[in-house]
Motif scaffolding. Structure first.
Motif, mmCIF file in Angstrom:
data_model
loop_
_atom_site.group_PDB
_atom_site.id
_atom_site.type_symbol
_atom_site.label_atom_id
_atom_site.label_comp_id
_atom_site.label_asym_id
_atom_site.label_seq_id
_atom_site.Cartn_x
_atom_site.Cartn_y
_atom_site.Cartn_z
ATOM 1 N N ARG A 41 47.091 37.537 26.860
ATOM 2 C CA ARG A 41 48.376 36.880 26.992
ATOM 3 C C ARG A 41 48.292 35.682 28.201
ATOM 4 O O ARG A 41 48.834 34.712 28.142
ATOM 5 C CB ARG A 41 49.851 37.696 27.237
ATOM 6 C CG ARG A 41 50.077 38.469 25.960
ATOM 7 C CD ARG A 41 51.250 39.626 26.222
ATOM 8 N NE ARG A 41 51.576 40.302 25.056
ATOM 9 C CZ ARG A 41 52.227 41.091 24.901
ATOM 10 N NH1 ARG A 41 52.836 41.729 25.982
ATOM 11 N NH2 ARG A 41 52.411 41.611 23.772
ATOM 12 N N GLN B 120 46.867 38.918 21.908
ATOM 13 C CA GLN B 120 48.072 39.092 22.419
ATOM 14 C C GLN B 120 49.045 40.392 22.128
ATOM 15 O O GLN B 120 49.784 41.033 22.889
ATOM 16 C CB GLN B 120 49.003 37.934 22.437
ATOM 17 C CG GLN B 120 48.569 36.417 22.822
ATOM 18 C CD GLN B 120 48.078 35.619 21.838
ATOM 19 O OE1 GLN B 120 46.946 36.028 21.106
ATOM 20 N NE2 GLN B 120 48.524 34.438 21.964
ATOM 21 N N ASN B 121 48.768 40.682 20.584
ATOM 22 C CA ASN B 121 49.602 41.827 20.140
ATOM 23 C C ASN B 121 48.751 42.850 19.724
ATOM 24 O O ASN B 121 49.058 43.590 18.820
ATOM 25 C CB ASN B 121 50.456 41.460 18.942
ATOM 26 C CG ASN B 121 51.296 40.305 19.400
ATOM 27 O OD1 ASN B 121 52.323 40.530 20.479
ATOM 28 N ND2 ASN B 121 51.431 39.142 18.649
ATOM 29 N N GLN C 123 45.714 43.092 25.715
ATOM 30 C CA GLN C 123 46.785 42.269 25.364
ATOM 31 C C GLN C 123 47.201 41.607 27.016
ATOM 32 O O GLN C 123 47.247 40.314 26.931
ATOM 33 C CB GLN C 123 48.174 43.226 25.286
ATOM 34 C CG GLN C 123 48.383 43.741 23.831
ATOM 35 C CD GLN C 123 49.577 44.292 23.548
ATOM 36 O OE1 GLN C 123 50.544 44.119 24.222
ATOM 37 N NE2 GLN C 123 49.654 44.720 22.496
ATOM 38 N N ASP D 70 49.148 35.232 18.473
ATOM 39 C CA ASP D 70 48.332 36.585 18.299
ATOM 40 C C ASP D 70 47.016 36.400 18.286
ATOM 41 O O ASP D 70 46.051 37.555 18.242
ATOM 42 C CB ASP D 70 48.785 37.524 17.173
ATOM 43 C CG ASP D 70 48.824 37.020 15.933
ATOM 44 O OD1 ASP D 70 48.084 35.995 15.606
ATOM 45 O OD2 ASP D 70 49.332 37.550 14.985
#
Length: 204
Positions: free
Chosen positions: A146, A118-119, A142, A114
């Motif tokens: 990612r 990503q989150n 996000q 993360d």
């Protein structure tokens, strides 16, 4: 240059719209998991083994015929105190390097899922309803994060792998230096005066 909302970008900052997923064949490591390869390194020696011990057996053995082929060796002078000082310097340096590596390894492997966003979540409030309660929704960053992590995480894990295996090689080198001292000491203990021209051994 394209713009991002109200943000105008200079032609010098090389900004461009997110290109989306990488083309097949672009990054061969994209999306791969190399974390299981990253070695967990530690210094096994609290103190160096004494030179008074014989060198460890490699298991290779050897026969009398092979040993008889060893040529005569002139006197050898070895500074074992200097060798031990070098070992201690190497061992101290590798302890520092291992501590730094272990800290980096733990940090990377514990945050890589993360660390790039990503989150990431954003707070959203329905603008059409005055009494709406803000709620968390996935951030627009996000997908980009990612996509970036899919290539960056394998690169970081491979970098850790090379660091760890390099430290392992340094440890093997220190072990070889120590074995050299033990070997010289063992040779000295088993040395004998020449017996040519005498009827018995000078030293038994």
């Amino acid at each position: 240059m394209p713009d991002d909302g109200d943000v105008k970008h200079s032609p010098y900052d090389q900004w461009q719209q997110d290109p989306g997923p990488a083309e097949p064949g672009g990054d061969p490591d994209r999306g791969k998991e190399y974390g299981y390869l990253v070695p967990n390194v530690a210094v096994g020696w609290g103190s160096l083994p004494t030179f008074n011990n014989p060198p460890p057996d490699t298991g290779q053995g050897g026969d009398a015929e092979a040993r008889s082929d060893v040529p005569a060796t002139p006197p050898i002078r070895v500074d074992l105190s200097g060798l031990r000082a070098t070992e201690n310097t190497l061992l101290s340096a590798v302890r520092t390097a291992v501590d730094a590596y272990q800290g980096l390894r733990q940090h990377v492997l514990s945050t890589e899922d993360d660390v790039f966003g990503q989150n990431e979540m954003d707070w959203y409030k329905d603008p059409t309803y005055y009494g709406s309660i803000p709620s968390e929704v996935p951030s627009k960053i996000q997908p980009i994060a990612r996509e970036f992590a899919a290539s960056m995480n394998p690169a970081m894990e491979k970098a850790l792998y090379f660091m760890g295996t390099t430290l392992e090689l340094v440890g093997e080198y220190i072990a070889l230096v120590n074995r050299t001292g033990q070997t010289y000491s063992e040779v000295d203990r088993k040395s004998r005066f020449p017996t040519e021209g005498t009827s018995k051994d000078v030293v038994t």
